[in-house]
Design an enzyme around this catalytic site. Structure first.
Site, PDB file in Angstrom:
ATOM      1  N   ASP A   1     -12.215  -9.576 -34.464  1.00 25.03           N
ATOM      2  CA  ASP A   1     -12.472  -9.591 -35.911  1.00 25.03           C
ATOM      3  C   ASP A   1     -13.913 -10.035 -36.102  1.00 25.03           C
ATOM      4  O   ASP A   1     -14.311 -11.114 -35.643  1.00 25.03           O
ATOM      5  CB  ASP A   1     -11.501 -10.572 -36.591  1.00 25.03           C
ATOM      6  CG  ASP A   1     -11.129 -10.139 -37.995  1.00 25.03           C
ATOM      7  OD1 ASP A   1     -12.034  -9.668 -38.716  1.00 25.03           O
ATOM      8  OD2 ASP A   1      -9.959 -10.285 -38.365  1.00 25.03           O
TER       9      ASP A   1
ATOM     10  N   ASP B   1     -14.656  -7.374 -41.082  1.00 22.75           N
ATOM     11  CA  ASP B   1     -14.192  -8.030 -42.295  1.00 22.75           C
ATOM     12  C   ASP B   1     -15.060  -7.672 -43.506  1.00 22.75           C
ATOM     13  O   ASP B   1     -16.291  -7.750 -43.423  1.00 22.75           O
ATOM     14  CB  ASP B   1     -14.260  -9.547 -42.038  1.00 22.75           C
ATOM     15  CG  ASP B   1     -13.541 -10.360 -43.066  1.00 22.75           C
ATOM     16  OD1 ASP B   1     -12.308 -10.256 -43.140  1.00 22.75           O
ATOM     17  OD2 ASP B   1     -14.209 -11.128 -43.798  1.00 22.75           O
TER      18      ASP B   1
ATOM     19  N   GLU C   1     -13.043  -3.033 -42.912  1.00 27.52           N
ATOM     20  CA  GLU C   1     -12.165  -3.365 -44.040  1.00 27.52           C
ATOM     21  C   GLU C   1     -12.934  -3.042 -45.313  1.00 27.52           C
ATOM     22  O   GLU C   1     -13.941  -3.683 -45.620  1.00 27.52           O
ATOM     23  CB  GLU C   1     -11.799  -4.855 -44.012  1.00 27.52           C
ATOM     24  CG  GLU C   1     -10.810  -5.225 -45.108  1.00 27.52           C
ATOM     25  CD  GLU C   1     -10.783  -6.711 -45.472  1.00 27.52           C
ATOM     26  OE1 GLU C   1      -9.797  -7.154 -46.065  1.00 27.52           O
ATOM     27  OE2 GLU C   1     -11.767  -7.416 -45.161  1.00 27.52           O
TER      28      GLU C   1
ATOM     29  N   HIS D   1      -2.514  -9.555 -42.460  1.00 33.25           N
ATOM     30  CA  HIS D   1      -2.383 -10.991 -42.741  1.00 33.25           C
ATOM     31  C   HIS D   1      -2.704 -11.341 -44.188  1.00 33.25           C
ATOM     32  O   HIS D   1      -2.588 -12.505 -44.580  1.00 33.25           O
ATOM     33  CB  HIS D   1      -3.309 -11.765 -41.796  1.00 33.25           C
ATOM     34  CG  HIS D   1      -4.749 -11.435 -42.060  1.00 33.25           C
ATOM     35  ND1 HIS D   1      -5.281 -10.176 -41.842  1.00 33.25           N
ATOM     36  CD2 HIS D   1      -5.761 -12.183 -42.567  1.00 33.25           C
ATOM     37  CE1 HIS D   1      -6.557 -10.182 -42.195  1.00 33.25           C
ATOM     38  NE2 HIS D   1      -6.875 -11.376 -42.635  1.00 33.25           N
ATOM     39  N   ASP D   2      -3.153 -10.370 -44.973  1.00 29.50           N
ATOM     40  CA  ASP D   2      -3.456 -10.603 -46.390  1.00 29.50           C
ATOM     41  C   ASP D   2      -2.393 -10.009 -47.313  1.00 29.50           C
ATOM     42  O   ASP D   2      -2.457 -10.218 -48.529  1.00 29.50           O
ATOM     43  CB  ASP D   2      -4.800  -9.952 -46.766  1.00 29.50           C
ATOM     44  CG  ASP D   2      -5.986 -10.558 -46.033  1.00 29.50           C
ATOM     45  OD1 ASP D   2      -5.964 -11.771 -45.748  1.00 29.50           O
ATOM     46  OD2 ASP D   2      -6.947  -9.804 -45.755  1.00 29.50           O
TER      47      ASP D   2
HETATM   48  C1  GLC Z   1     -10.903 -10.398 -45.537  1.00 32.18           C
HETATM   49  C2  GLC Z   1      -9.870 -11.050 -44.659  1.00 32.18           C
HETATM   50  C3  GLC Z   1      -9.293 -12.216 -45.405  1.00 32.18           C
HETATM   51  C4  GLC Z   1     -10.405 -13.183 -45.684  1.00 32.18           C
HETATM   52  C5  GLC Z   1     -11.572 -12.531 -46.411  1.00 32.18           C
HETATM   53  C6  GLC Z   1     -12.803 -13.375 -46.344  1.00 32.18           C
HETATM   54  O1  GLC Z   1     -10.350  -9.843 -46.662  1.00 32.18           O
HETATM   55  O2  GLC Z   1      -8.916 -10.123 -44.251  1.00 32.18           O
HETATM   56  O3  GLC Z   1      -8.245 -12.832 -44.708  1.00 32.18           O
HETATM   57  O4  GLC Z   1      -9.928 -14.241 -46.470  1.00 32.18           O
HETATM   58  O5  GLC Z   1     -11.915 -11.300 -45.841  1.00 32.18           O
HETATM   59  O6  GLC Z   1     -13.305 -13.405 -45.033  1.00 32.18           O
END
Ligand code: GLC
Ligand code: CA
Length: 550
Positions: free
Chosen positions: A99, A200, A242, A316-317
């Protein structure tokens, strides 16, 4: 399939290390726990692990606030453990995808500690600093975790930007030293032998915050192309961004190989189905199968020949799919399998989030004291202050809160589901007595074996990897049916996404039954013959050619 990249025919398994497997009984999952479970993952058949952040972090946002990119979080183990994990995974035919959290760092990162020393510090410009405007924050930008995105720094009388928590200051990608520092740390991990990066909130790096631009900024694709050339460009690494703000047109830019950016992105359009228009995720709206069909079909077609899709329900979100859009009570097994079959036979790279393969469910809370997640807790206080009722907020949290997916992995029926012998950092779902890995492995009809079969089918059949996607238009509203088609083979996938029966009439007569989530007689489908689909019934038939299975 000679030259085809490896990540187009494999399935990726996402691990949230804190909740996967604890081996030293401090209640926190660790790298040795992952090493211990590699045989299990090999049995499932996955080809890569997306490892949520394992770097040194003060854990304001569970590892998404990194204070050292070249060190391992003390609770998770050591760099020696990490090297061992990479090597042991390789022996199991599994690559480790890291990640990469580089939109922001922790406020404890040495760059930020320097940066806040003052305006003349060489690291000042590593972050986004701005003067007050009329004694206030520079503008109205808000943080994803509630409140203003600007934090005032007394010492220098300037504000710094944080699109997430104040402990997660945003890096300034316009500074070429920042970009080079990121490429260096990526190369550090590439040399260690990782298989790729999940990036991310990468669509934020081209931001122009003073103009109010955060996602999809003007320099975004140029930075990614530059990154590609400076790091993984000539390797076979898999990269997935992402990108909450991606449209199909934008996703093609990221993932068209000719542009030399990324392998693919996560798009989230379907994730907005169950929220009210123009509001945010906490403002609940009912799930709609017609909307899901329209959105996923649009993406399947748009990225059919240019670019590449990622396929996922969970991470995980996000809340657990079986609780969110399935039925985690009387139809838990059927609906979990139905969503698996629906997704895994589409075109793209499928992702499984830990526990999804055994049908783990959401964990409802009664009171905010039970929550851990910073986003959830901040939202709770913000909405309470804005006059929402406690019951209303808790309802939103139970539907969408991030802790739902983060409860410890359920391995067996021993104390704490076999996750830890200590006190788990987050509550274990009491349903582990029924829902756990040991039970699922012992039942040949379990959800696990549906996933295992789907992964094997993809590895062995190019029609699943490369075939065209065609939505079946003439179905009941809650039936999602499509075909995958190439020169030799044609598959028909039919899924009833309702807990009521629906009628379905096959458009063509079929050959063999490949897979189903209810027992079906082995007889083929007959063209024009109507059948009753049971609640969440899903099946796959060959219409033309044959599938390879061994
Ligand atoms: C992304 C991650 C999340 C995190 C955010 C800030 O959305 O998946 O878990 O809180 O970025 O890094
Ligand atoms: Ca531990």
């Amino acid at each position: 399939m000679n030259k085809q990249p490896w990540w187009q025919s494999t399935v990726v398994y996402q691990i949230y290390p804190r909740s996967f497997q604890d081996t030293n009984n401090d209640g926190i999952g660790d790298l040795r726990g992952i090493i211990q479970q590699l045989d299990y993952l090999k049995t499932l058949g996955i080809g890569a692990i997306w490892l949520c952040p394992v770097y040194q972090s003060p854990n304001t946002d569970n590892g998404y606030d990194i204070s050292d990119y070249e060190a391992i979080m003390t609770e998770f183990g050591t760099m020696a453990d990490m090297d061992e994990l990479i090597a042991a995974a390789k022996d199991h035919g599994i690559k480790i995808v890291m990640d990469l959290v580089v939109n922001h760092t922790s406020d404890q990162h040495k760059w930020f500690i320097e940066s806040r020393q003052g305006k003349d510090n060489p690291y000042r410009d590593y972050y986004v600093w701005a003067d007050p405007v009329d004694g206030h924050a520079p503008n109205a930008l808000t943080s994803t975790f509630s409140g203003s995105a600007w934090q005032f720094d007394e010492a220098s009388s300037q504000y710094y930007l944080h699109l997430f928590a104040p402990q997660q200051p945003d890096l300034n990608w316009e500074n070429k030293h920042v970009r080079q520092a990121v490429y260096n740390l990526m190369n550090f991990w590439i040399e260690k032998g990782v298989g790729g990066f999940r990036m991310d909130v990468i669509d934020l790096i081209g931001k122009q915050p003073l103009k109010g631009i955060t996602g999809n900024g003007p320099m975004l694709h140029r930075y990614l192309h530059e990154m590609n050339r400076a790091t993984f460009g000539e390797t076979d690494l898999m990269t997935v961004g992402e990108t909450w703000g991606a449209t199909p047109e934008i996703a093609k830019q990221y993932s068209d190989p000719a542009r030399e950016e990324l392998s693919m992105v996560f798009q989230f359009e379907h994730s907005g189905i169950d929220q009210q228009d123009g509001k945010d995720k906490w403002d609940l709206a009912p799930f709609s199968v017609p909307k899901l069909k329209a959105i996923l079909s649009k993406w399947q077609v748009a990225l059919g020949s240019q670019g590449w899709n990622s396929l996922f329900w969970n991470n995980h979100d996000l809340p657990r799919i079986v609780s969110r859009w399935g039925n985690d009570k009387e139809y838990r097994e059927q609906s979990a399998k139905a969503f698996a079959i629906l997704l895994h036979l589409m075109k793209g790279t499928p992702y499984i989030y830990q526990g999804e393969e055994i049908g783990m469910t959401n964990y409802p809370i009664q009171d905010i004291a039970e929550a851990d997640d910073i986003e959830t807790i901040n939202m709770y206080h913000e909405r309470l202050a804005a006059g929402y009722s406690k019951a209303n907020i808790i309802q939103s949290i139970n539907a969408k809160g991030r802790d739902n997916a983060r409860t410890p992995m359920q391995w067996d029926t021993s104390k704490n589901a076999g996750f830890t012998k200590g006190k788990p950092w987050l509550h274990v779902n009491p349903n582990y007595q029924q829902i756990n890995v040991k039970a699922t492995l012992a039942d040949k009809d379990s959800i696990f074996y549906t996933y295992q079969r789907l992964i094997a089918l993809r590895r062995q059949n190019t029609v699943i990897v490369n075939g065209e996607y065609e939505l079946e238009q003439e179905t009941a509203a809650n039936v999602f049916a499509y075909r995958r088609v190439d020169a030799d083979t044609e598959l028909l996938i039919v899924v009833n996404l309702a807990e009521t029966e629906n009628e379905y009439t096959a458009p063509a007569s079929s050959k063999q039954l490949v897979l189903s989530n209810y027992s079906r007689e082995k007889k083929p489908l007959i063209r024009g013959e109507a059948q009753q689909l049971r609640p969440y019934e899903a099946f796959v038939y060959v219409l033309k050619g044959a599938l390879d299975e061994h």
